[in-house]
Design an enzyme around this catalytic site. Structure first.
Site, PDB file in Angstrom:
ATOM      1  N   MET A   1       0.858  -1.178   0.000  1.00  0.00           N
ATOM      2  CA  MET A   1       0.000   0.000   0.000  1.00  0.00           C
ATOM      3  C   MET A   1       0.889   1.220   0.000  1.00  0.00           C
ATOM      4  SD  MET A   1      -3.124   1.005   0.165  1.00  0.00           S
ATOM      5  CE  MET A   1      -3.908  -0.469   0.781  1.00  0.00           C
ATOM      6  N   LEU A 389       0.517  -5.965   5.541  1.00  0.00           N
ATOM      7  CA  LEU A 389       1.833  -6.593   5.418  1.00  0.00           C
ATOM      8  C   LEU A 389       1.933  -7.281   4.067  1.00  0.00           C
ATOM      9  CD1 LEU A 389       2.117  -8.074   9.009  1.00  0.00           C
ATOM     10  CD2 LEU A 389       3.153  -5.974   8.122  1.00  0.00           C
ATOM     11  N   GLU A 390       2.927  -6.900   3.272  1.00  0.00           N
ATOM     12  CA  GLU A 390       3.030  -7.386   1.890  1.00  0.00           C
ATOM     13  C   GLU A 390       4.234  -8.291   1.668  1.00  0.00           C
ATOM     14  OE1 GLU A 390       2.633  -4.085  -0.766  1.00  0.00           O
ATOM     15  OE2 GLU A 390       0.961  -3.235   0.366  1.00  0.00           O
ATOM     16  N   ASN A 391       4.794  -8.803   2.766  1.00  0.00           N
ATOM     17  CA  ASN A 391       5.961  -9.674   2.644  1.00  0.00           C
ATOM     18  C   ASN A 391       5.752 -10.982   3.388  1.00  0.00           C
ATOM     19  OD1 ASN A 391       7.996  -7.857   1.207  1.00  0.00           O
ATOM     20  ND2 ASN A 391       7.320  -6.558   2.898  1.00  0.00           N
TER      21      ASN A 391
END
Length: 564
Positions: A1, A389-391
């Site tokens: 984001m 959270l994108e990981n």
């Protein structure tokens, strides 16, 4: 984001790989079947394996079985492809499997002489088994077995690779034996209509079956499952078995769970039935710099982006960027939060973003997360938290963290999530599983329908981002996968500058909302029923919206609030 997201080619490639998946049955192993993979557990280093660009090595931890495992790291234009030529027999069926962990991991074979197959999984914080099967052609005597990761993603680990079937002349391992009964079965969450379970992995297992009150309820390949369709305020007993080509194990020790008294999902008290969420940037990246007081009244939930990781595992902190925001002071910020709340709005702190590195992978980090977020709520007056959270996300421990936070904050907690499209393609994915685990306290999941390329809809067809079908067919996955309609929102960029791809005009967002709630203004995809309780829409960001003259919030905000 964030204003700059990953390349769309990552997700397009992921879908291409997903489409190659063949769901063939593995069948019963015969006494002559062997594992035809040499050095299948990497106990002899990389012997018999070849990894592109020197991307592979062996490590002792984590290891699924034995003392070693493969670690392969993608770099640049290399996807860390490790291969082995495996001897097979013609006109034979083989079951293919491997245990993987870490970043995106792919498993497959080529040169079968019939249909080449592959399977894959997104980021997996714990060991997960990939399985499929293939049949060789009339003259096929060898196939190329491969594992690989994905460009720009974290290293993947692999262990205990299997090509079980007739001995092609190079096999060394015997056929599988019936696995042991799973241990560690626990209840990880309940709603009025579902119970979520998790258990320990069993060596040699290719799948697990969950039993409810002695009757088979569901079958999964991972070590967690959500049993749905249950009755509110009712006690159920659950057991799980492990299975592979040799058969099914004995049943585990039973656990009991009682469903909640009321349904529809939790969280979100004080919000309108249909709500608009906007991310507010605590930094200056070229979009209009705002104070919270500048955010239009069309936004019902304002997510302050972002809280940052600290040196304490799992813990987060927040520091207002006063200098970058033109001298905006902490006292003004706190006063603006109170003013928004007095106007009926909710202000929450968002954790993560594209560059967020918060890792919650054990009980200690889960506790640290809950304590630190609650401290921020106390300090600034935030109404709750947004998980962006994108990981990768560990469903078991993120669930623990959010439940611990809810215990501190009480029933007024606002809990939102902003997964990427790839994270909500399957209920077995960590993000989706977490959302289901905390459904009773979850306010809304605003999936990001952008920077993703093409994706699968609930009808199994591929849809391109930037269309009304992309929004409706992907929302359908969440609606059919167990989330309440009131917990589903459509996340879109506020302008073409707000994301690398996937921007749609506000009229397209509104058409998708109409399609899902009223079955009007649909594209080629039409849901099987209406979802009049759909929560609404989200945008990145209020700042980019302001840069474009607040065109997004003016059009979409009014439309959301006018929904049935």
């Amino acid at each position: 984001m964030s204003p700059h997201k990953r390349s769309a080619r990552l997700w397009s490639g992921a879908v291409t790989a997903a489409l190659a998946l063949t769901f063939a049955g593995t069948g019963q192993a015969s006494a002559a079947d062997v594992n035809n993979v040499r050095n299948a557990g990497f106990e002899s280093g990389l012997s018999n394996w070849t990894c592109s660009a020197n991307s592979g090595t062996t490590v002792t931890s984590p290891a699924h079985g034995g003392t070693s495992a493969l670690k392969a790291t993608p770099a640049g234009q290399d996807n860390a492809r490790c291969t082995q030529t495996v001897a097979v027999k013609p006109n034979s069926t083989y079951s293919l499997g491997a245990w993987v962990q870490g970043g995106y991991a792919y498993l497959g074979v080529t040169g079968t002489g019939t249909t080449d197959v592959s399977t894959w999984t997104p980021d997996s914080p714990t060991w997960k088994q990939l399985t499929t099967s293939f049949t060789t052609g009339a003259s096929t005597t060898s196939v190329t077995l491969y594992l690989h990761g994905w460009y720009g993603q974290a290293a993947y680990y692999a262990d205990d690779v299997q090509v079980y079937g007739p001995d092609g002349g190079g096999g060394t391992d015997p056929a599988p034996t019936v696995p042991a009964a799973p241990a560690g079965l626990t209840v990880s969450g309940t709603t009025s209509s579902s119970v979520s379970l998790s258990w320990n992995a069993v060596s040699g297992a290719t799948g697990y079956t969950v039993y409810r009150d002695g009757t088979k309820a569901t079958t999964v390949t991972g070590t967690s499952a959500t049993v749905t369709g249950l009755t509110a305020s009712t006690s159920y007993s659950f057991q799980v078995t492990a299975s592979n080509a040799a058969g099914e194990s004995a049943r585990s020790t039973a656990v009991t769970a009682t469903t909640a008294a009321t349904g529809g999902g939790g969280g979100g008290g004080g919000l309108p039935k249909h709500a608009v969420t906007g991310y507010w940037q605590n930094f200056n990246n070229g979009a209009t710099v705002q104070k919270l007081s500048d955010v239009p009244s069309a936004y019902d939930i304002i997510a302050v982006a972002f809280a940052d990781a600290t040196t304490t595992p799992g813990a987060v902190s927040f520091t207002l960027d006063s200098a970058g925001l033109g001298g905006y002071t902490v006292d003004q910020f706190k006063a603006d939060i109170r003013a928004k709340q007095a106007a009926g709005k909710k202000v929450i702190v968002s954790v993560g973003g594209q560059n967020g590195t918060v890792s919650i992978n054990d009980a200690t980090s889960a506790t640290n997360f809950a304590n630190s977020v609650y401290a921020l709520m106390q300090t600034y007056g935030f109404d709750g938290v947004d998980i962006d959270l994108e990981n990768g996300l560990n469903a078991t421990y993120m669930t623990q963290a959010l439940r611990a936070l809810a215990a501190k904050a009480g029933p007024s907690l606002i809990l939102t999530m902003a997964p990427q499209t790839i994270d909500m393609q399957s209920t077995s994915a960590g993000y989706f599983q977490t959302a289901l685990n905390v459904k009773d306290i979850l306010t809304v999941v605003n999936m990001q329908y952008y920077n993703s390329g093409s994706m699968l809809g609930c009808d199994g067809k591929v849809y391109s981002q930037g269309t009304v079908d992309f929004l409706t067919a992907l929302a359908c996955i969440q609606l059919q996968g167990g989330l309440a309609p009131s917990q589903v929102g459509l996340g879109l960029p506020a302008s073409t500058r707000a994301a690398g791809g996937g921007y749609v005009a506000p009229s397209v967002v509104n058409a998708a909302l109409d399609c899902l709630t009223k079955l009007t203004n649909c594209g080629s995809f039409k849901p099987s029923k209406t979802y009049p309780d759909l929560r609404g829409a989200m945008t990145w960001s209020t700042n980019w919206d302001a840069t474009a003259g607040n065109a997004w919030s003016s059009a979409v905000g009014a439309h959301v609030h006018a929904l049935p």
